[in-house]
Design a protein around this motif. Structure first.
Motif, PDB file in Angstrom:
ATOM      1  N   ALA A  97      41.366  44.133  37.735  1.00  0.00           N
ATOM      2  CA  ALA A  97      42.530  43.300  38.021  1.00  0.00           C
ATOM      3  C   ALA A  97      43.554  43.393  36.893  1.00  0.00           C
ATOM      4  O   ALA A  97      44.765  43.475  37.146  1.00  0.00           O
ATOM      5  CB  ALA A  97      42.089  41.846  38.227  1.00  0.00           C
ATOM      6  N   ARG A  98      43.097  43.394  35.647  1.00  0.00           N
ATOM      7  CA  ARG A  98      44.019  43.534  34.513  1.00  0.00           C
ATOM      8  C   ARG A  98      44.796  44.834  34.601  1.00  0.00           C
ATOM      9  O   ARG A  98      46.016  44.876  34.396  1.00  0.00           O
ATOM     10  CB  ARG A  98      43.231  43.477  33.198  1.00  0.00           C
ATOM     11  N   ASP A  99      44.094  45.903  34.913  1.00  0.00           N
ATOM     12  CA  ASP A  99      44.762  47.200  35.000  1.00  0.00           C
ATOM     13  C   ASP A  99      45.797  47.204  36.119  1.00  0.00           C
ATOM     14  O   ASP A  99      46.914  47.712  35.945  1.00  0.00           O
ATOM     15  CB  ASP A  99      43.727  48.304  35.219  1.00  0.00           C
ATOM     16  N   LEU A 100      45.450  46.643  37.263  1.00  0.00           N
ATOM     17  CA  LEU A 100      46.389  46.600  38.388  1.00  0.00           C
ATOM     18  C   LEU A 100      47.591  45.719  38.076  1.00  0.00           C
ATOM     19  O   LEU A 100      48.725  46.038  38.467  1.00  0.00           O
ATOM     20  CB  LEU A 100      45.668  46.099  39.641  1.00  0.00           C
ATOM     21  N   LEU A 101      47.378  44.622  37.382  1.00  0.00           N
ATOM     22  CA  LEU A 101      48.488  43.746  37.016  1.00  0.00           C
ATOM     23  C   LEU A 101      49.451  44.445  36.067  1.00  0.00           C
ATOM     24  O   LEU A 101      50.667  44.235  36.130  1.00  0.00           O
ATOM     25  CB  LEU A 101      47.952  42.465  36.369  1.00  0.00           C
ATOM     26  N   PRO A 126      51.217  42.500  45.061  1.00  0.00           N
ATOM     27  CA  PRO A 126      51.080  41.034  45.089  1.00  0.00           C
ATOM     28  C   PRO A 126      49.657  40.635  44.720  1.00  0.00           C
ATOM     29  O   PRO A 126      48.717  41.436  44.818  1.00  0.00           O
ATOM     30  CB  PRO A 126      51.414  40.672  46.539  1.00  0.00           C
ATOM     31  N   LEU A 127      49.504  39.393  44.311  1.00  0.00           N
ATOM     32  CA  LEU A 127      48.205  38.955  43.804  1.00  0.00           C
ATOM     33  C   LEU A 127      47.096  39.071  44.851  1.00  0.00           C
ATOM     34  O   LEU A 127      45.950  39.365  44.515  1.00  0.00           O
ATOM     35  CB  LEU A 127      48.301  37.518  43.300  1.00  0.00           C
ATOM     36  N   ALA A 144      43.870  35.574  46.262  1.00  0.00           N
ATOM     37  CA  ALA A 144      44.665  35.279  45.075  1.00  0.00           C
ATOM     38  C   ALA A 144      44.163  34.000  44.400  1.00  0.00           C
ATOM     39  O   ALA A 144      44.164  33.893  43.173  1.00  0.00           O
ATOM     40  CB  ALA A 144      46.148  35.135  45.450  1.00  0.00           C
ATOM     41  N   THR A 145      43.711  33.045  45.198  1.00  0.00           N
ATOM     42  CA  THR A 145      43.203  31.792  44.623  1.00  0.00           C
ATOM     43  C   THR A 145      41.972  32.057  43.762  1.00  0.00           C
ATOM     44  O   THR A 145      41.847  31.552  42.637  1.00  0.00           O
ATOM     45  CB  THR A 145      42.857  30.795  45.733  1.00  0.00           C
ATOM     46  N   ASN A 146      41.050  32.863  44.278  1.00  0.00           N
ATOM     47  CA  ASN A 146      39.850  33.204  43.506  1.00  0.00           C
ATOM     48  C   ASN A 146      40.206  34.027  42.277  1.00  0.00           C
ATOM     49  O   ASN A 146      39.633  33.825  41.196  1.00  0.00           O
ATOM     50  CB  ASN A 146      38.871  33.974  44.393  1.00  0.00           C
ATOM     51  N   LEU A 147      41.157  34.947  42.432  1.00  0.00           N
ATOM     52  CA  LEU A 147      41.608  35.737  41.287  1.00  0.00           C
ATOM     53  C   LEU A 147      42.155  34.832  40.190  1.00  0.00           C
ATOM     54  O   LEU A 147      41.817  35.002  39.010  1.00  0.00           O
ATOM     55  CB  LEU A 147      42.673  36.733  41.738  1.00  0.00           C
ATOM     56  N   MET A 206      40.134  34.962  30.912  1.00  0.00           N
ATOM     57  CA  MET A 206      41.186  35.414  30.009  1.00  0.00           C
ATOM     58  C   MET A 206      41.951  34.286  29.338  1.00  0.00           C
ATOM     59  O   MET A 206      42.711  34.519  28.408  1.00  0.00           O
ATOM     60  CB  MET A 206      42.183  36.297  30.774  1.00  0.00           C
ATOM     61  N   GLY A 207      41.782  33.072  29.849  1.00  0.00           N
ATOM     62  CA  GLY A 207      42.509  31.960  29.266  1.00  0.00           C
ATOM     63  C   GLY A 207      43.979  31.939  29.620  1.00  0.00           C
ATOM     64  O   GLY A 207      44.769  31.215  29.001  1.00  0.00           O
ATOM     65  N   THR A 208      44.368  32.691  30.627  1.00  0.00           N
ATOM     66  CA  THR A 208      45.753  32.711  31.083  1.00  0.00           C
ATOM     67  C   THR A 208      45.756  33.033  32.569  1.00  0.00           C
ATOM     68  O   THR A 208      44.721  33.373  33.153  1.00  0.00           O
ATOM     69  CB  THR A 208      46.576  33.749  30.300  1.00  0.00           C
ATOM     70  N   THR A 209      46.924  32.929  33.209  1.00  0.00           N
ATOM     71  CA  THR A 209      47.017  33.212  34.640  1.00  0.00           C
ATOM     72  C   THR A 209      47.355  34.679  34.867  1.00  0.00           C
ATOM     73  O   THR A 209      47.899  35.342  33.983  1.00  0.00           O
ATOM     74  CB  THR A 209      48.106  32.352  35.282  1.00  0.00           C
ATOM     75  N   PRO A 210      47.054  35.208  36.059  1.00  0.00           N
ATOM     76  CA  PRO A 210      47.435  36.589  36.348  1.00  0.00           C
ATOM     77  C   PRO A 210      48.941  36.817  36.206  1.00  0.00           C
ATOM     78  O   PRO A 210      49.373  37.856  35.702  1.00  0.00           O
ATOM     79  CB  PRO A 210      46.978  36.789  37.799  1.00  0.00           C
ATOM     80  N   GLY A 211      49.743  35.838  36.644  1.00  0.00           N
ATOM     81  CA  GLY A 211      51.193  35.991  36.541  1.00  0.00           C
ATOM     82  C   GLY A 211      51.663  36.079  35.098  1.00  0.00           C
ATOM     83  O   GLY A 211      52.499  36.916  34.752  1.00  0.00           O
TER      84      GLY A 211
END
Length: 315
Positions: A266-270, A276-277, A289-292, A300-305
């Motif tokens: 997921a980090r690499d894709l972001l 989109p999430l 996206a909710t589970n992600l 990670m201590g932060t949001t995907p966005g």
């Protein structure tokens, strides 16, 4: 340009120094140069090494005044305390905002400087009891490969110096930048579990029945709804046996390992796409996206966005 300075002493372990030099001091084709690397010592001149040769270090402790990150690549023998000048220079660097990282026995210098008081820290598993006994204000954890508090970090034994340095690069510039460095070193960008798996002799099954082919099979199917039962069935073992093999060889559970791989994808894709999430979640095997968001925040201590905004520009 982020300046990294390694503080060495005679006799210096060359491997721990090489961990930092290889990660921060090498220019790599196709990758923007983000770090400048240097070495300093208390008394400039020839510095003896445990490898049987001297290396010439021309910079003194004043070099720490211009460092953004100070790396202490081991501090042996641990029984010998550092000089007041070294402690003052390290404390001065940290006090003005430099990040300080100790590799292996380097934790002992950080401890002498008071940078680990009241904090969790790690070191080589064979030195953990001594660190705890000599510095009771430190919460010594002998298991993790590294512990990072943002301003101060410590790593386990020698090879974990690479893990810590790669973690710092990921924190500075994202997973994709770090993965590029790891590929040039023919090393994994991130190792799972801790160092206690290395503190005792491996079981015979750990040698004769490696998980490597199974891990590759899982990695190729991260986007699929794999269960622990699916993985165990493919391996031809029971879920209990699978869990035991993961614990023996990786020091973690199958579920934790699988989740870590999905978060890494997921980090690499972001970083590398505008997907989109929901699409990122499906490709990484996290369903929605909710589970992600939930898994990503916990890991990670932060949001995907927020992560995407920080690292989307990338190299």
């Amino acid at each position: 340009m982020h300046r990294v300075v390694a503080l060495v002493r005679p006799r210096q372990s060359t491997f721990e120094l090489a961990c930092a030099a290889q990660v921060f001091g090498i220019e790599r084709r196709g990758l923007p140069v983000r770090y400048a690397f240097g070495v300093c010592t208390e008394r400039p001149g020839p510095v003896a090494t445990y490898a049987g040769y001297d290396m010439l270090v021309t910079e003194g402790l004043d070099a720490l005044d211009g460092a953004d990150t100070v790396v202490v690549p081991g501090w042996l023998p641990v029984e010998e305390p550092p000089s007041p000048a070294v402690v003052r220079a390290l404390g001065r660097a940290h006090g003005r905002g430099a990040r300080v990282a100790g590799i292996c026995s380097g934790a002992f210098l950080l401890a002498h400087a008071g940078l680990l008081d009241g904090r969790r820290a790690t070191t080589h598993w064979a030195l953990a009891d001594e660190l705890a006994a000599r510095f009771p204000r430190i919460e010594v954890d002998p298991d993790p490969l590294y512990v990072d508090h943002g301003d101060v970090a410590t790593s386990a034994g020698a090879g974990a110096g690479f893990d810590l340095c790669m973690h710092l690069v990921r924190r500075d510039h994202g997973a994709r930048y770090a993965a590029h460095i790891a590929r040039t070193m023919v090393m994994p960008p991130h190792r799972e579990a801790g160092q206690l798996q290395y503190s005792a002799a491996p079981h015979p099954a750990q040698i004769d029945d490696t998980l490597a082919p199974l891990l590759e099979w899982i990695t190729d199917r991260l986007g699929e709804p794999l269960t622990i039962e699916d993985i165990a069935a493919h391996a031809g073992v029971s879920p209990r046996t699978l869990a035991r093999r993961f614990a023996d060889q990786l020091g973690t559970s199958p579920g934790q390992w699988l989740l870590a791989q999905r978060i890494a994808m997921a980090r690499d894709l972001l970083e590398s796409s505008d997907l989109p999430l929901d699409a990122v979640a499906r490709r990484a095997g996290l369903s929605t996206a909710t589970n992600l968001r939930r898994r990503f925040l916990n890991s990670m201590g932060t949001t995907p966005g927020a992560y995407r905004r920080a690292f989307r520009a990338g190299p």
